[in-house]
Design a protein around this motif. Structure first.
Motif, PDB file in Angstrom:
ATOM      1  N   SER A 210       0.811  -1.202   0.056  1.00 24.71           N
ATOM      2  CA  SER A 210       0.198   0.080  -0.020  1.00 24.71           C
ATOM      3  C   SER A 210       0.930   1.394  -0.270  1.00 24.71           C
ATOM      4  O   SER A 210       2.352   1.250   0.899  1.00 24.71           O
ATOM      5  N   ASP A 211       0.259   2.341  -0.534  1.00 25.06           N
ATOM      6  CA  ASP A 211       1.858   3.115  -0.998  1.00 25.06           C
ATOM      7  C   ASP A 211       0.813   4.094   0.251  1.00 25.06           C
ATOM      8  O   ASP A 211       0.217   4.566   1.279  1.00 25.06           O
ATOM      9  N   LEU A 212       1.703   4.339   0.691  1.00 21.64           N
ATOM     10  CA  LEU A 212       1.705   5.694   2.107  1.00 21.64           C
ATOM     11  C   LEU A 212       1.002   7.134   2.276  1.00 21.64           C
ATOM     12  O   LEU A 212       0.563   7.709   2.348  1.00 21.64           O
ATOM     13  N   GLN A 213       0.937   7.253   0.383  1.00 23.71           N
ATOM     14  CA  GLN A 213      -0.018   8.429   0.284  1.00 23.71           C
ATOM     15  C   GLN A 213      -2.254   7.988   0.394  1.00 23.71           C
ATOM     16  O   GLN A 213      -2.412   8.862   0.931  1.00 23.71           O
ATOM     17  N   ASP A 214      -1.535   7.016   0.961  1.00 23.98           N
ATOM     18  CA  ASP A 214      -2.780   6.026   0.898  1.00 23.98           C
ATOM     19  C   ASP A 214      -3.609   6.119   2.603  1.00 23.98           C
ATOM     20  O   ASP A 214      -4.374   5.729   3.366  1.00 23.98           O
ATOM     21  N   ALA A 215      -2.452   6.008   3.568  1.00 21.02           N
ATOM     22  CA  ALA A 215      -2.765   6.213   4.494  1.00 21.02           C
ATOM     23  C   ALA A 215      -1.381   7.408   5.633  1.00 21.02           C
ATOM     24  O   ALA A 215      -0.379   6.929   6.459  1.00 21.02           O
ATOM     25  N   GLU A 216      -2.027   8.596   5.357  1.00 17.73           N
ATOM     26  CA  GLU A 216      -1.136   9.218   5.434  1.00 17.73           C
ATOM     27  C   GLU A 216      -0.830   9.571   7.046  1.00 17.73           C
ATOM     28  O   GLU A 216       0.027  10.549   7.471  1.00 17.73           O
ATOM     29  N   GLU A 217      -1.396   9.128   8.026  1.00 17.35           N
ATOM     30  CA  GLU A 217      -1.672   8.543   8.737  1.00 17.35           C
ATOM     31  C   GLU A 217      -0.833   7.973   9.934  1.00 17.35           C
ATOM     32  O   GLU A 217      -0.055   8.183  10.517  1.00 17.35           O
ATOM     33  N   ILE A 218       0.102   7.393   8.788  1.00 25.46           N
ATOM     34  CA  ILE A 218       1.424   6.641   9.104  1.00 25.46           C
ATOM     35  C   ILE A 218       2.264   6.840   9.252  1.00 25.46           C
ATOM     36  O   ILE A 218       2.700   7.722  10.649  1.00 25.46           O
ATOM     37  N   GLN A 219       2.107   8.317   7.909  1.00 26.63           N
ATOM     38  CA  GLN A 219       3.525   9.422   8.272  1.00 26.63           C
ATOM     39  C   GLN A 219       4.229  10.413   9.960  1.00 26.63           C
ATOM     40  O   GLN A 219       5.427  10.004   9.669  1.00 26.63           O
ATOM     41  N   LYS A 220       3.069   9.523  10.827  1.00 28.77           N
ATOM     42  CA  LYS A 220       3.315  10.575  11.732  1.00 28.77           C
ATOM     43  C   LYS A 220       4.106  10.020  13.124  1.00 28.77           C
ATOM     44  O   LYS A 220       5.105  10.592  13.594  1.00 28.77           O
ATOM     45  N   TYR A 221       4.483   8.667  12.451  1.00 32.67           N
ATOM     46  CA  TYR A 221       4.896   7.939  13.257  1.00 32.67           C
ATOM     47  C   TYR A 221       6.769   7.897  13.113  1.00 32.67           C
ATOM     48  O   TYR A 221       7.053   8.219  12.303  1.00 32.67           O
ATOM     49  N   GLU A 222       7.153   7.487  13.969  1.00 28.14           N
ATOM     50  CA  GLU A 222       8.597   7.941  14.048  1.00 28.14           C
ATOM     51  C   GLU A 222       9.507   6.508  13.291  1.00 28.14           C
ATOM     52  O   GLU A 222       8.685   5.358  13.654  1.00 28.14           O
ATOM     53  N   GLY A 223      10.336   6.729  12.653  1.00 32.34           N
ATOM     54  CA  GLY A 223      10.858   5.734  11.884  1.00 32.34           C
ATOM     55  C   GLY A 223      10.266   6.065  10.374  1.00 32.34           C
ATOM     56  O   GLY A 223      10.824   5.047   9.775  1.00 32.34           O
ATOM     57  N   VAL A 224       9.105   6.665  10.312  1.00 33.00           N
ATOM     58  CA  VAL A 224       8.762   6.325   8.553  1.00 33.00           C
ATOM     59  C   VAL A 224       9.542   7.858   8.178  1.00 33.00           C
ATOM     60  O   VAL A 224       8.927   8.644   8.310  1.00 33.00           O
ATOM     61  N   GLU A 225       9.933   7.369   6.510  1.00 38.93           N
ATOM     62  CA  GLU A 225      10.431   8.028   6.025  1.00 38.93           C
ATOM     63  C   GLU A 225       9.598   8.496   4.674  1.00 38.93           C
ATOM     64  O   GLU A 225       8.320   7.677   4.434  1.00 38.93           O
ATOM     65  N   GLU A 226       9.974   9.750   3.447  1.00 39.08           N
ATOM     66  CA  GLU A 226       8.989   9.872   2.561  1.00 39.08           C
ATOM     67  C   GLU A 226       8.806   9.053   2.098  1.00 39.08           C
ATOM     68  O   GLU A 226       7.734   8.640   1.350  1.00 39.08           O
ATOM     69  N   ASP A 227      10.312   8.026   1.364  1.00 40.23           N
ATOM     70  CA  ASP A 227       9.586   7.462   0.064  1.00 40.23           C
ATOM     71  C   ASP A 227      10.130   5.781   0.727  1.00 40.23           C
ATOM     72  O   ASP A 227       9.364   5.058  -0.007  1.00 40.23           O
ATOM     73  N   ASP A 228       8.871   4.973   2.055  1.00 38.59           N
ATOM     74  CA  ASP A 228       8.404   4.470   2.245  1.00 38.59           C
ATOM     75  C   ASP A 228       7.055   4.153   1.306  1.00 38.59           C
ATOM     76  O   ASP A 228       6.487   4.950   1.401  1.00 38.59           O
ATOM     77  N   VAL A 229       7.298   2.570   1.777  1.00 35.64           N
ATOM     78  CA  VAL A 229       5.611   2.201   1.386  1.00 35.64           C
ATOM     79  C   VAL A 229       5.521   1.385   2.282  1.00 35.64           C
ATOM     80  O   VAL A 229       6.544   0.803   3.619  1.00 35.64           O
ATOM     81  N   ILE A 230       4.135   1.123   3.187  1.00 32.21           N
ATOM     82  CA  ILE A 230       3.189   0.245   3.670  1.00 32.21           C
ATOM     83  C   ILE A 230       3.294  -1.011   3.491  1.00 32.21           C
ATOM     84  O   ILE A 230       2.476  -1.287   2.097  1.00 32.21           O
ATOM     85  N   LEU A 231       3.651  -2.423   4.274  1.00 35.57           N
ATOM     86  CA  LEU A 231       3.552  -3.587   3.673  1.00 35.57           C
ATOM     87  C   LEU A 231       2.375  -3.885   4.929  1.00 35.57           C
ATOM     88  O   LEU A 231       2.539  -4.121   6.092  1.00 35.57           O
ATOM     89  N   VAL A 232       1.369  -4.601   3.896  1.00 32.82           N
ATOM     90  CA  VAL A 232       0.014  -5.164   4.786  1.00 32.82           C
ATOM     91  C   VAL A 232      -0.123  -6.654   4.836  1.00 32.82           C
ATOM     92  O   VAL A 232      -0.377  -7.257   3.510  1.00 32.82           O
ATOM     93  N   PRO A 233       0.064  -7.021   5.722  1.00 36.15           N
ATOM     94  CA  PRO A 233       0.254  -9.248   6.010  1.00 36.15           C
ATOM     95  C   PRO A 233      -0.954  -9.386   5.766  1.00 36.15           C
ATOM     96  O   PRO A 233      -2.031  -8.818   5.652  1.00 36.15           O
ATOM     97  N   ALA A 234      -1.070 -10.657   4.925  1.00 34.34           N
ATOM     98  CA  ALA A 234      -1.929 -11.529   4.465  1.00 34.34           C
ATOM     99  C   ALA A 234      -2.186 -11.825   5.600  1.00 34.34           C
ATOM    100  O   ALA A 234      -3.715 -12.640   5.517  1.00 34.34           O
ATOM    101  N   ASN A 235      -1.395 -11.918   6.202  1.00 34.97           N
ATOM    102  CA  ASN A 235      -2.248 -13.079   7.520  1.00 34.97           C
ATOM    103  C   ASN A 235      -2.017 -12.173   8.803  1.00 34.97           C
ATOM    104  O   ASN A 235      -1.244 -11.544   8.780  1.00 34.97           O
ATOM    105  N   LYS A 236      -2.972 -11.923   9.409  1.00 35.47           N
ATOM    106  CA  LYS A 236      -2.899 -10.425  10.663  1.00 35.47           C
ATOM    107  C   LYS A 236      -2.389 -10.588  11.633  1.00 35.47           C
ATOM    108  O   LYS A 236      -2.077  -9.983  12.476  1.00 35.47           O
TER     109      LYS A 236
END
Length: 108
Positions: free
Chosen positions: A7-33
């Motif tokens: 998932s692109d981080l642009q679709d999950a802007e709330e994640i960008q405020k967390y420590e350790g997240v960089e502008e060029d990151d993508v977030i991976l959503v696990p198939a197994n929760k």
């Protein structure tokens, strides 16, 4: 590794405020929760996926590499491209992986 959906981080802007997240990151959503979401560097993933430009709706395997105590999300390392989300072969591999079914030829 675990199978993830990108998932692109642009679709999950709330994640960008967390420590350790960089502008060029993508977030991976696990198939197994049972597994956590992972952060990966977009450029690194594209380089390893032979220049695939659109990462959205791709299924990949990834490995957790670093999760510092102050971070909300761990960082990971791209392992391999499984395929496009929604494709029969890709989704079949996800189900087999989730239930730890070995897809190997029978011995003779």
């Amino acid at each position: 590794g675990c199978i993830y959906d990108i998932s692109d981080l642009q679709d999950a802007e709330e994640i960008q405020k967390y420590e350790g997240v960089e502008e060029d990151d993508v977030i991976l959503v696990p198939a197994n929760k049972r597994f956590p979401h992972l952060l990966l560097n977009r450029s690194e993933v594209q380089r390893q996926m032979s220049g695939v430009k659109n990462l959205k709706d791709k299924r990949v395997t990834a490995v957790l590499t670093n999760w510092q105590q102050s971070w909300q999300l761990p960082r990971g390392r791209f392992h391999r491209l499984v395929g496009n989300a929604g494709e029969l072969e890709t989704e079949t591999e996800i189900i087999l992986n989730e239930y730890d079914v070995k897809d190997e030829p029978f011995s003779k």
